[in-house]
Design a protein around this motif. Structure first.
Motif, PDB file in Angstrom:
ATOM      1  N   SER A  24       0.845  -1.191   0.000  1.00 11.28           N
ATOM      2  CA  SER A  24       0.000   0.000   0.000  1.00 11.28           C
ATOM      3  C   SER A  24       0.881   1.241   0.000  1.00 11.28           C
ATOM      4  CB  SER A  24      -0.890   0.000   1.236  1.00 11.28           C
ATOM      5  OG  SER A  24      -0.120   0.304   2.387  1.00 11.28           O
ATOM      6  N   ASP A  32      -5.331  -9.451  -1.566  1.00 11.14           N
ATOM      7  CA  ASP A  32      -6.410  -9.474  -2.547  1.00 11.14           C
ATOM      8  C   ASP A  32      -7.734  -9.871  -1.908  1.00 11.14           C
ATOM      9  OD1 ASP A  32      -4.872  -8.703  -4.707  1.00 11.14           O
ATOM     10  OD2 ASP A  32      -4.216 -10.747  -5.119  1.00 11.14           O
ATOM     11  N   ASP A 388     -12.735   1.643  -6.723  1.00 13.04           N
ATOM     12  CA  ASP A 388     -11.813   0.632  -6.203  1.00 13.04           C
ATOM     13  C   ASP A 388     -10.767   1.332  -5.343  1.00 13.04           C
ATOM     14  OD1 ASP A 388     -13.226  -1.170  -7.699  1.00 13.04           O
ATOM     15  OD2 ASP A 388     -11.667  -1.490  -9.203  1.00 13.04           O
ATOM     16  N   VAL A 390      -7.827   0.884  -1.705  1.00  7.76           N
ATOM     17  CA  VAL A 390      -7.114   0.074  -0.721  1.00  7.76           C
ATOM     18  C   VAL A 390      -7.388   0.663   0.656  1.00  7.76           C
ATOM     19  CG1 VAL A 390      -4.849  -0.630   0.140  1.00  7.76           C
ATOM     20  CG2 VAL A 390      -5.321  -0.654  -2.325  1.00  7.76           C
ATOM     21  N   LYS A 399      -7.941  -4.786  -0.617  1.00  9.81           N
ATOM     22  CA  LYS A 399      -8.596  -4.224  -1.780  1.00  9.81           C
ATOM     23  C   LYS A 399     -10.111  -4.238  -1.572  1.00  9.81           C
ATOM     24  CE  LYS A 399      -5.080  -5.576  -5.180  1.00  9.81           C
ATOM     25  NZ  LYS A 399      -4.825  -6.384  -6.403  1.00  9.81           N
ATOM     26  N   ARG A 401     -13.740  -3.100  -3.541  1.00 10.11           N
ATOM     27  CA  ARG A 401     -14.253  -2.781  -4.861  1.00 10.11           C
ATOM     28  C   ARG A 401     -15.289  -1.661  -4.813  1.00 10.11           C
ATOM     29  NH1 ARG A 401     -10.079  -4.700  -7.389  1.00 10.11           N
ATOM     30  NH2 ARG A 401      -9.771  -6.951  -7.105  1.00 10.11           N
TER      31      ARG A 401
END
Length: 463
Positions: A24, A32, A388, A390, A399, A401
């Motif tokens: 990050s 993921d 999207d 982080v 992550k 979405r």
């Protein structure tokens, strides 16, 4: 950023692309997959609802799942109410259960709060006169900005009325306590007194004029509470026994708005008169021409502001302050009494003001903020990811979405031991004073406390 992450993120070519995927911006490993899951449709959300309300309780519900996933504080979980009352988005949320990840929910550039105030369900518009209140609008909506300006102007205009109105109402509570026949064995129902007098306080502080109990009679507060109940019954628990009956009545189907139609009409009539000066001023400033907000829409927003935001907050929070003071014992009571008496105006005709508390009562301020830390009046925060992104916790990044529902449990964020130390779960009355070494950095000045404990963001809005 650590030196190792700097090296990783500064390498060139294909290696640079690979490391950007792995780390990050702060150098945390990006995963993921977010730990947790949603289980079997319908059945798992139903079981999780029972765990949340009855078998575990809210805090244990989250702590057990944190433990189940090796201490991860960003998790996929189901949030109540679940079947059949949850909206089209379902019960699925990404839960942010530490102070660092929670801060994302306060960043309007990254999250959209349209229709997320109550989480995974949205109350019907019929409860609000057919209008969507500001708290259900996203900060990017022009109507939100216009309604917020009216609220801020109202707060600024009435700021000097708050302390006298509170003094009168809270004094009435303790007059009733003193007059009660404690020896009868029934005790004193502080919460009932608080419900009644704090409704008068919020309306008097915001609008002046006759308080609801005089204008509408003793049933005024019951009308307000019934209206709140129709909005929040999917989130209520432990008010009907046995619990299977409560779950069936409150958590399975929406209660129809017509049950409070007459009550809300009476409230609307009262606020139309009490808030007439605010409504007239908005019309004079051409609010409708500027952004399409009609007088009727503003009226229903003021009702929401007064009852849901202001009254609802005091109704929940004041009993918690009394609880923590009672548990703290006579030593703290004596210190508070000495501090207040030393700072209070010598002229008995004067009242203690907010400025007096701010300048001369550090222990009083500390007790209030520590009570807020331990029991935030609004424990939950929801929003949807704008894109999207982080999300970082203390130890990892995940992550998320676009469009996923994010959820934060503020009681865990404000008791995060990585921020508040080994005694994060304890009420420490003087935590915000210089008598607690190393803990003065969180002192709430212009929002710095929330920025410190919630990760540094300032782009937030009142909910």
């Amino acid at each position: 950023m650590t030196s190792s992450s700097k090296v990783a993120n500064s390498s060139g070519g294909a290696d640079d692309d690979l490391n950007q995927k792995l780390l990050s911006p702060s150098g945390l490993p990006v995963r993921d997959e977010i730990p947790g899951g949603y289980g079997v449709p319908f059945f798992s959300p139903l079981r999780d609802r029972l765990d949340y309300y009855y078998f575990q309780g809210a805090e244990e519900y989250f702590r057990s799942r944190i433990a189940r996933h090796d201490g991860a504080t960003v998790l996929r979980v189901n949030m109540p109410p679940g079947p059949f009352i949850t909206g089209s988005g379902g019960s699925r949320v990404v839960a942010l259960l530490d102070a660092r990840s929670y801060s994302v929910l306060l960043d309007d550039a990254r999250v959209d709060k349209t229709d997320t105030l109550d989480g995974t369900f949205v109350p019907p518009l019929a409860l609000f006169g057919g209008h969507r209140p500001m708290a259900f609008l996203d900060a990017a909506d022009p109507r939100h900005a216009a309604l917020k300006r009216v609220g801020i102007r109202l707060a600024a205009a009435r700021m000097h009325h708050v302390a006298p109105a509170f003094h009168a109402s809270f004094g009435a509570i303790f007059d009733a306590v003193d007059a009660a026949d404690v020896g009868s064995g029934r005790g004193v129902q502080f919460n009932k007194l608080n419900e009644h007098h704090m409704f008068d306080f919020t309306c008097a502080a915001l609008f002046g004029g006759k308080p609801p109990s005089q204008a509408m009679g003793d049933g005024a507060v019951s009308k307000a509470i019934k209206w709140l109940a129709l909005q929040l019954h999917p989130l209520a628990s432990k008010i009907i026994r046995p619990w299977p009956l409560e779950d069936l009545l409150l958590h399975t189907f929406r209660l129809p708005p017509f049950l409070v139609r007459r009550d809300y009409a009476a409230l609307t009539a009262y606020f139309s008169s009490a808030a007439s000066a605010v409504l007239d001023d908005a019309e004079n400033k051409s609010l409708q021409q500027q952004c399409g907000v009609t007088r009727d829409e503003l009226l229903h927003n003021l009702i929401f502001l007064a009852i849901f935001n202001a009254y609802g907050g005091f109704k929940i929070f004041l009993p918690h302050i009394i609880k923590w003071l009672a548990r703290a014992g006579p030593t703290l009571h004596a210190k508070l009494a000495a501090e207040v008496r030393a700072a209070a105006p010598h002229d008995r005709e004067e009242t203690i003001t907010v400025q007096c508390v701010e300048k001369s009562m550090p222990l009083v301020k500390s007790v209030v903020w520590e009570s807020l830390r331990m029991n935030p009046p609004v424990e939950f925060q929801y929003a949807r990811a704008r894109e999207d992104m982080v999300v970082e916790s203390h130890d990892a990044a995940y992550k998320v979405r676009k469009g996923e529902m994010l959820f934060g449990y503020q009681s865990l964020a404000t008791r995060d031991p990585r921020v508040f130390g080994a005694r994060a779960g304890e009420f420490v009355a003087d935590r915000g004073t210089s008598s607690v070494p190393g803990r003065t950095w969180w002192w709430p000045s212009g929002g710095s406390w929330w920025r410190s404990c919630l990760g540094g963001t300032t782009r937030s809005r009142p909910r």
